[in-house]
Design a protein around this motif. Structure first.
Motif, PDB file in Angstrom:
ATOM      1  N   UNK B 207      89.668 -47.698 114.066  1.00 35.56           N
ATOM      2  CA  UNK B 207      90.111 -48.012 115.430  1.00 35.56           C
ATOM      3  C   UNK B 207      89.260 -49.139 116.011  1.00 35.56           C
ATOM      4  N   UNK B 208      87.942 -49.061 115.806  1.00 30.67           N
ATOM      5  CA  UNK B 208      87.050 -50.113 116.324  1.00 30.67           C
ATOM      6  C   UNK B 208      87.476 -51.469 115.779  1.00 30.67           C
ATOM      7  N   UNK B 209      87.733 -51.532 114.471  1.00 37.25           N
ATOM      8  CA  UNK B 209      88.088 -52.811 113.843  1.00 37.25           C
ATOM      9  C   UNK B 209      89.440 -53.291 114.358  1.00 37.25           C
ATOM     10  N   UNK B 214      84.537 -57.002 115.378  1.00 36.45           N
ATOM     11  CA  UNK B 214      84.783 -57.976 114.301  1.00 36.45           C
ATOM     12  C   UNK B 214      83.885 -57.763 113.089  1.00 36.45           C
ATOM     13  N   UNK B 215      83.141 -56.661 113.054  1.00 37.31           N
ATOM     14  CA  UNK B 215      82.165 -56.490 111.978  1.00 37.31           C
ATOM     15  C   UNK B 215      82.839 -56.308 110.620  1.00 37.31           C
ATOM     16  N   UNK B 216      83.870 -55.474 110.565  1.00 34.89           N
ATOM     17  CA  UNK B 216      84.547 -55.221 109.284  1.00 34.89           C
ATOM     18  C   UNK B 216      86.031 -55.519 109.427  1.00 34.89           C
ATOM     19  N   UNK B 217      86.633 -55.973 108.346  1.00 38.42           N
ATOM     20  CA  UNK B 217      88.070 -56.213 108.362  1.00 38.42           C
ATOM     21  C   UNK B 217      88.811 -54.867 108.302  1.00 38.42           C
ATOM     22  N   UNK B 218      89.839 -54.726 109.107  1.00 33.77           N
ATOM     23  CA  UNK B 218      90.577 -53.462 109.200  1.00 33.77           C
ATOM     24  C   UNK B 218      90.989 -52.931 107.832  1.00 33.77           C
ATOM     25  N   UNK B 219      91.534 -53.811 106.997  1.00 33.80           N
ATOM     26  CA  UNK B 219      92.046 -53.343 105.710  1.00 33.80           C
ATOM     27  C   UNK B 219      90.952 -52.796 104.807  1.00 33.80           C
TER      28      UNK B 219
END
Lengths: 415, 415
Positions: B207-209, B214-219
């Motif tokens: 959810x954060x992503x 922007x720290x980690x890519x959602x996928x």
């Protein structure tokens, strides 16, 4: 349908404008109904930038076998970029095109990373793609080893890629587009009266390339000769439609008007090494040159002359100036074993050569050469000959004078 | 032997000094006896440069399917360079290492060039190489399609590469080294009292992503959750040996101290579209959102409210600000078919969200959120909720005020 391979070097694809110009040339060629494969180099300057990065990452401490394979990974990316960009530029012009990297092409090489030799094509789908009407845009300079690592062919390797692709495709020819409009009788920057050669034989071109002409890489000419692929050298700086005949490099039989001497080449990267007082007995020379070969030093001209003492000879040979400090160091270590008295290394020398298949059937060529030089008071140090060339070693400051004198003496000057 | 995947992004490998620092970190990790695979991005700035070249070569006229495959060829070269350089830097430190490109790794993707999805590994020799003691240096962001073309995974795809490699290697974890030292309760540039989160669940991180962190890519988070790969986010700017605990992203069960709200996220790339006077009958909404989906517009929040007239409703939804002009154009063309009276597009809006698995079991979270905002006189425009998040749409100038208020209200401020 007839297939043709076109090749564009680094300055020809140096920026997006130049790539657009290349796309225009390729589009005009494709319109004539040929199947086209285009081999491209990295954009000018990119390879040097990538080499500097690789050297920076590795530092000084790495052995070649620890360096060369990853060097290839880094450096091969340059051609990859150009291939993708040119494919896009061709599509923009409404043409069907796709890029091919070394591993996609299945251009197999041996494992000599950094200077790999092409072994052949292994079941490539390139011909199918071309038959389907796609222009093939090939990243030059790169192939793939049996164990699926990236391998590069060494500087100028894109020429060799192009000729190899032409041979594999059974192409009618390989056109090398470059920043000059052909092969010249000698370096036009040195001799303003140098003329563009219309046709030159593979053998002559091979000698020209080996002896210092920088237009084509030696190995590419060798490969063209072995596979009888006619190579045309022409300008990428002319617009499509402008006359651009270039120079055709082809089999000797196809050249009707043979010149006695086709060109004058020179190389400044020379050094002369003299070993005084070598034992004049069988096996000594063999040992000497075995030592040098094992150290990777390429020996060029060799002369042996009697020395003053009994059973002693002086041995003179040349190598590249770059190799000469290492050659000196190697020989000093072997001094007692080889048994010479002293050594002299002369680095400020040049090699000047005349090349021509006509020499095979004409006499007096050497005489003309030596007289032309002597008339300019140029002293000849070492002489080496083959069936179609004569090379002389002279003091470096006389290089330009010698090249101009020979160019005139053999009737090569433009009117 | 335990395997670990490390991943370094563009700023972490931005120049030769940074790459040397990464090599030091990797060397220190390898000394601890793990088998290490390192996934690298392109050097900072390189991808943008390559994208600009590809766009320049293609011009404006090319359809995506004419562009994306060659774009991938051009852009994937960036990671190739970094992989070769890091392999060299590791060898310089006396370690065994080699680079792996997408096609060598046999990281298969679908054919959605430019944003390809990973299908899996196909008989890769990577595990054998690691078992033989080689550190694997993997070019991130890239894979290979079934027909042997280069495919890239989309921006931030190196994170996804790293998690995919970790899953395929059955690694004990995937450590994402980046330019921040972990995942924060909110953007520390906006809220100085933001705290590093020690542990966060996959669901919350997802959810954060998605909601703007922007720290980690959602996928990559999705993939880590699906394969239960613990992911640690930590700093590449610390020296080996310095404390660098980072943030562990893991299964909810492994987190003992659960927060009600773990973080506050925001996104400014939002637009609100209101359609006034939609016919209030079955099938109309379905048609509306089908049109938008077919045009590739991702709709986020949706609210339907009664309008004044009979059998009429107002429909409010949000999409990215970037997509909003195209959404407007698309809907204007369909005005009669969908049957709305008028349309309003509001671009100066932000989405602010609170995220926490604790919401599942705690009541009053929404009330706390709305009160905190109302105390600052911030008007809520649209609300959307899921099991573990509540998002509100507000006027953009209130973004920072809202984020700070919520951060305090949920007890996230550092002491």
């Amino acid at each position: 349908m007839a297939r043709t391979v076109l090749k564009f070097g680094g300055t020809s694809v140096g920026d997006l404008d130049r790539i657009a110009n290349v796309a225009d040339i390729v589009a005009a060629r494709a319109e004539q109904g040929e199947q086209i494969a285009v081999v491209v180099s990295a954009m000018a300057g990119e390879t040097n930038k990538l080499v500097a990065l690789a050297e920076g990452a590795a530092g000084n401490g790495l052995a070649r076998e620890q360096y060369d394979d990853e060097y290839d990974v880094v450096v091969a990316s340059g051609e990859q970029v150009t291939a993708g960009l040119l494919a896009l530029a061709l599509r923009k012009r409404g043409l069907k095109a796709r890029s091919w990297l070394g591993w996609q092409l299945k251009l197999k090489t041996n494992k000599s990373h950094g200077k790999a030799r092409i072994m052949g094509f292994d079941d490539s789908s390139l011909p199918d793609s071309m038959d389907a009407g796609e222009i093939a845009v090939i990243a030059g300079f790169q192939g793939v080893t049996e164990d699926e690592r990236v391998a590069t062919l060494g500087r100028g390797g894109s020429d060799t890629s192009a000729v190899a692709v032409a041979a594999a495709l059974n192409a009618q020819g390989c056109d090398i587009y470059t920043d000059v409009d052909g092969v010249y009788t000698t370096d036009p920057r040195m001799v303003p009266k140098a003329r563009r050669i219309k046709k030159i034989s593979f053998e002559e071109m091979l000698e020209m390339a080996s002896l210092g002409a920088k237009v084509l890489q030696t190995r590419s000419v060798e490969m063209a000769m072995n596979h009888n692929v006619p190579v045309r050298v022409l300008s990428s700086f002319l617009k499509p439609g402008e006359p651009n005949p270039g120079t055709l490099v082809c089999a000797e039989e196809e050249i009707v008007e043979k010149q006695v001497v086709s060109g004058v080449a020179y190389s400044r990267d020379e050094a002369k090494i003299t070993l005084f007082g070598m034992p004049d007995k069988p096996g000594v020379s063999a040992k000497l040159f075995a030592v040098l070969a094992q150290s990777g030093i390429n020996v060029d001209m060799i002369v042996q002359a009697n020395a003053r003492g009994p059973d002693r000879a002086n041995m003179v040979f040349t190598c590249t100036d770059r190799d000469s400090p290492f050659a000196k160091e190697t020989l000093e270590k072997m001094k007692d074993e080889i048994g010479f008295d002293s050594m002299e290394v002369t680095r400020d020398v040049s090699k000047v050569s005349i090349i021509g298949v006509g020499m095979k059937s004409h006499t007096g060529v050497a005489e003309t050469m030596f007289r032309a030089l002597s008339e300019k008071n140029i002293n000849i140090d070492v002489i080496a000959t083959s069936e179609i060339k004569i090379s002389v070693l002279i003091a470096a400051p006389y290089t330009e004078l010698a090249v101009r004198a020979l160019h005139t003496a053999f009737g090569l000057d433009a009117e």
